[in-house]
Motif scaffolding. Structure first.
Motif, PDB file in Angstrom:
ATOM      1  N   LEU A  77      39.627  47.480  45.519  1.00 49.56           N
ATOM      2  CA  LEU A  77      39.558  48.327  46.712  1.00 49.56           C
ATOM      3  C   LEU A  77      40.327  49.633  46.529  1.00 49.56           C
ATOM      4  O   LEU A  77      40.061  50.623  47.216  1.00 49.56           O
ATOM      5  N   SER A  78      41.289  49.642  45.585  1.00 49.61           N
ATOM      6  CA  SER A  78      42.110  50.830  45.316  1.00 49.61           C
ATOM      7  C   SER A  78      41.546  51.691  44.196  1.00 49.61           C
ATOM      8  O   SER A  78      42.208  52.619  43.741  1.00 49.61           O
ATOM      9  N   PHE A  79      40.346  51.387  43.719  1.00 49.22           N
ATOM     10  CA  PHE A  79      39.763  52.072  42.567  1.00 49.22           C
ATOM     11  C   PHE A  79      39.869  53.587  42.673  1.00 49.22           C
ATOM     12  O   PHE A  79      40.293  54.260  41.746  1.00 49.22           O
ATOM     13  N   ASN A  80      39.502  54.145  43.792  1.00 46.92           N
ATOM     14  CA  ASN A  80      39.507  55.608  43.959  1.00 46.92           C
ATOM     15  C   ASN A  80      40.902  56.191  44.152  1.00 46.92           C
ATOM     16  O   ASN A  80      41.108  57.372  43.930  1.00 46.92           O
ATOM     17  N   ALA A  81      41.846  55.379  44.579  1.00 45.37           N
ATOM     18  CA  ALA A  81      43.171  55.882  44.933  1.00 45.37           C
ATOM     19  C   ALA A  81      44.171  55.842  43.777  1.00 45.37           C
ATOM     20  O   ALA A  81      45.270  56.376  43.902  1.00 45.37           O
ATOM     21  N   LEU A  82      43.815  55.224  42.672  1.00 48.46           N
ATOM     22  CA  LEU A  82      44.752  55.032  41.563  1.00 48.46           C
ATOM     23  C   LEU A  82      44.298  55.777  40.314  1.00 48.46           C
ATOM     24  O   LEU A  82      43.102  55.946  40.089  1.00 48.46           O
ATOM     25  N   PRO A  83      45.258  56.158  39.472  1.00 49.85           N
ATOM     26  CA  PRO A  83      44.857  56.649  38.154  1.00 49.85           C
ATOM     27  C   PRO A  83      44.138  55.519  37.406  1.00 49.85           C
ATOM     28  O   PRO A  83      44.468  54.341  37.588  1.00 49.85           O
ATOM     29  N   LEU A  84      43.168  55.867  36.595  1.00 52.87           N
ATOM     30  CA  LEU A  84      42.328  54.872  35.930  1.00 52.87           C
ATOM     31  C   LEU A  84      43.146  53.875  35.108  1.00 52.87           C
ATOM     32  O   LEU A  84      42.884  52.673  35.152  1.00 52.87           O
ATOM     33  N   THR A  85      44.156  54.345  34.398  1.00 55.04           N
ATOM     34  CA  THR A  85      44.935  53.419  33.563  1.00 55.04           C
ATOM     35  C   THR A  85      45.695  52.404  34.410  1.00 55.04           C
ATOM     36  O   THR A  85      45.765  51.236  34.054  1.00 55.04           O
ATOM     37  N   LEU A  86      46.240  52.821  35.535  1.00 54.03           N
ATOM     38  CA  LEU A  86      46.941  51.889  36.419  1.00 54.03           C
ATOM     39  C   LEU A  86      45.959  50.898  37.033  1.00 54.03           C
ATOM     40  O   LEU A  86      46.229  49.694  37.103  1.00 54.03           O
ATOM     41  N   PHE A  87      44.810  51.379  37.469  1.00 49.45           N
ATOM     42  CA  PHE A  87      43.757  50.512  37.994  1.00 49.45           C
ATOM     43  C   PHE A  87      43.374  49.454  36.964  1.00 49.45           C
ATOM     44  O   PHE A  87      43.286  48.269  37.273  1.00 49.45           O
ATOM     45  N   LEU A  88      43.144  49.881  35.726  1.00 49.29           N
ATOM     46  CA  LEU A  88      42.735  48.948  34.671  1.00 49.29           C
ATOM     47  C   LEU A  88      43.806  47.902  34.399  1.00 49.29           C
ATOM     48  O   LEU A  88      43.512  46.709  34.281  1.00 49.29           O
ATOM     49  N   PHE A  89      45.060  48.345  34.277  1.00 50.64           N
ATOM     50  CA  PHE A  89      46.141  47.388  34.024  1.00 50.64           C
ATOM     51  C   PHE A  89      46.214  46.381  35.154  1.00 50.64           C
ATOM     52  O   PHE A  89      46.276  45.174  34.910  1.00 50.64           O
ATOM     53  N   TRP A  90      46.214  46.837  36.396  1.00 45.36           N
ATOM     54  CA  TRP A  90      46.332  45.946  37.553  1.00 45.36           C
ATOM     55  C   TRP A  90      45.162  44.962  37.618  1.00 45.36           C
ATOM     56  O   TRP A  90      45.357  43.754  37.793  1.00 45.36           O
ATOM     57  N   LEU A  91      43.940  45.470  37.451  1.00 45.54           N
ATOM     58  CA  LEU A  91      42.770  44.596  37.519  1.00 45.54           C
ATOM     59  C   LEU A  91      42.799  43.553  36.404  1.00 45.54           C
ATOM     60  O   LEU A  91      42.597  42.368  36.651  1.00 45.54           O
ATOM     61  N   TRP A  92      43.056  43.975  35.187  1.00 50.58           N
ATOM     62  CA  TRP A  92      43.018  43.031  34.060  1.00 50.58           C
ATOM     63  C   TRP A  92      44.186  42.057  34.108  1.00 50.58           C
ATOM     64  O   TRP A  92      44.046  40.888  33.759  1.00 50.58           O
ATOM     65  N   PHE A  93      45.371  42.495  34.532  1.00 53.73           N
ATOM     66  CA  PHE A  93      46.512  41.586  34.705  1.00 53.73           C
ATOM     67  C   PHE A  93      46.172  40.526  35.753  1.00 53.73           C
ATOM     68  O   PHE A  93      46.344  39.323  35.528  1.00 53.73           O
ATOM     69  N   SER A  94      45.640  40.965  36.897  1.00 47.38           N
ATOM     70  CA  SER A  94      45.263  40.044  37.971  1.00 47.38           C
ATOM     71  C   SER A  94      44.159  39.099  37.533  1.00 47.38           C
ATOM     72  O   SER A  94      44.171  37.910  37.865  1.00 47.38           O
ATOM     73  N   ALA A  95      43.207  39.624  36.766  1.00 48.20           N
ATOM     74  CA  ALA A  95      42.113  38.788  36.267  1.00 48.20           C
ATOM     75  C   ALA A  95      42.639  37.699  35.335  1.00 48.20           C
ATOM     76  O   ALA A  95      42.127  36.582  35.327  1.00 48.20           O
ATOM     77  N   GLY A  96      43.666  38.013  34.555  1.00 49.19           N
ATOM     78  CA  GLY A  96      44.279  36.993  33.702  1.00 49.19           C
ATOM     79  C   GLY A  96      44.827  35.845  34.532  1.00 49.19           C
ATOM     80  O   GLY A  96      44.686  34.674  34.163  1.00 49.19           O
ATOM     81  N   ILE A  97      45.440  36.171  35.660  1.00 54.35           N
ATOM     82  CA  ILE A  97      45.949  35.137  36.568  1.00 54.35           C
ATOM     83  C   ILE A  97      44.788  34.299  37.099  1.00 54.35           C
ATOM     84  O   ILE A  97      44.838  33.065  37.104  1.00 54.35           O
ATOM     85  N   VAL A  98      43.731  34.976  37.524  1.00 52.35           N
ATOM     86  CA  VAL A  98      42.574  34.281  38.091  1.00 52.35           C
ATOM     87  C   VAL A  98      41.932  33.347  37.065  1.00 52.35           C
ATOM     88  O   VAL A  98      41.649  32.185  37.364  1.00 52.35           O
ATOM     89  N   PHE A  99      41.700  33.835  35.867  1.00 53.60           N
ATOM     90  CA  PHE A  99      41.016  33.013  34.867  1.00 53.60           C
ATOM     91  C   PHE A  99      41.850  31.787  34.503  1.00 53.60           C
ATOM     92  O   PHE A  99      41.314  30.676  34.434  1.00 53.60           O
ATOM     93  N   ALA A 100      43.142  31.963  34.277  1.00 55.29           N
ATOM     94  CA  ALA A 100      43.992  30.817  33.912  1.00 55.29           C
ATOM     95  C   ALA A 100      44.025  29.781  35.032  1.00 55.29           C
ATOM     96  O   ALA A 100      43.897  28.576  34.782  1.00 55.29           O
TER      97      ALA A 100
END
Length: 175
Positions: A77-100
């Motif tokens: 939901l924050s895609f447009n409000a964040l720098p791309l690198t921060l968005f990517l780190f946050w999404l992929w970090f969170s996805a790691g939690i979800v997958f595990a």
């Protein structure tokens, strides 16, 4: 089929759709090599997965799954409000939690005779979403914010659904 796993499968479908589409096209956006992009994305994902492994037995599968899914929702939901690198780190970090947490829960929700099939269906759901996301990403380029906000909203609904209906499996004996 264990109907309790459907939200987890749909969650895998949506989340992997976002991850795969980004992984395929991020290097060109950031003007970095595929190897550098892979290190950044997978290091974030691995850190999230390890964090989940620490939290799963302390907090339980249900809360960790919901926290991870909710965090993915907020990042999308924050895609447009964040720098791309921060968005990517946050999404992929969170996805790691979800997958595990998701695959731990999937394995514990099902009885031994059908466990492989149920976990396989969850994995297949994610791969199907990933293939579709990669395939349609060039079309998404015309309106990426809408795509990621829509995925975020759907994951939010799933997170709420999981918080209500997902059975806690921490401390239960596998059947």
């Amino acid at each position: 089929m264990n109907w309790r796993i459907l939200p987890l499968g749909f969650q895998q479908f949506l989340l992997t759709m976002a991850l795969a589409s980004l992984a395929a096209y991020v290097p060109s956006y950031l003007h970095i090599t595929t190897e550098t992009s892979g290190v950044i994305l997978w290091a974030s994902f691995g850190t999230g997965s390890l964090s989940a492994l620490v939290m799963l037995d302390k907090m339980g599968r249900k809360p960790v799954t919901c926290i991870g899914c909710g965090s993915c929702t907020l990042s999308l939901l924050s895609f447009n409000a964040l720098p791309l690198t921060l968005f990517l780190f946050w999404l992929w970090f969170s996805a790691g939690i979800v997958f595990a947490s998701t695959f731990t829960t999937l394995a514990e929700l099902t009885e031994t005779p059908i466990r492989g099939r149920e976990v396989g269906l969850g994995f297949f759901s994610g791969r199907l979403g990933g293939a579709l996301g990669t395939l349609i990403f060039p079309l998404i380029l015309y309106d990426m914010p809408t795509f990621f906000i829509t995925l975020g909203a759907l994951l939010g609904i799933i997170s709420i659904t999981l918080s209500v209906y997902l059975m806690e499996t921490r401390g239960t004996e596998l059947r």
